[in-house]
Design an enzyme around this catalytic site. Structure first.
Site: not given
Ligand code: CMP
Length: 139
Positions: A11, A59, A93, A114, A117, A128
């Site tokens: 990320k 969120f 997570t 975090n 993924h 994905e």
């Protein structure tokens, strides 16, 4: 029967911090083979589509803004029982709850930022992976 591929993203927080090499090294050390790899950046609408399942969550807007804020590294990884083994390697997570030695414990700052993924099912791993890579890229 469980599948042998999963999908991951490094990320924007972890990429920006320069952790990409160390994180990929962790994946490889733990027996995951890199089948596809791409440095890219999500537009807002890409992040909205990728995380559409979370669109009603409080969120969501913040997550979309964060995920489109900078470069990410997308990858397809291969190992037996890939989804479960990879989720063990990355940890909970929320990095505050992640076990010692896990990627999120080592590299993540918060439940949103975090670091990585990981797909939560074989079905989502396929969806994905297809979001970032064509069939040709993965072979
Ligand atoms: P990921 O595994 O990519 O799947 C959904 C993401 O939403 C998750 O990692 C976090 O980045 C984010 N997320 C999940 N729960 C929360 C939360 N309670 N608050 C903020 N972000 C969250």
């Amino acid at each position: 029967m469980s599948g042998n591929t999963t999908f991951t993203m490094i990320k924007p927080d972890a990429f920006e911090a320069g952790f990409t090499g160390a994180i990929l090294q962790k994946f490889i050390e733990n027996g995951f083979k890199i089948k596809a790899l791409k440095l890219t950046q999500l537009r807002k609408e890409d992040a909205e589509a990728f995380y559409a399942v979370h669109s009603e969550r409080p969120f969501f807007n913040s997550l979309v803004a964060f995920m489109s804020s900078g470069p990410i590294v997308a990858a397809v990884l291969e190992k037996e029982n890939a989804v479960d083994n990879f989720r063990k390697l990355i940890g909970s997570t929320n990095p505050a709850d992640a076990a010692e030695g896990t990627v999120r414990k080592l590299f993540a700052a918060s439940i949103e930022r975090n670091a990585v993924h990981g797909s939560d099912s074989d079905e989502n791993a396929v969806i994905e992976s297809g979001f970032f890579f064509t069939h040709f890229d993965r072979h």
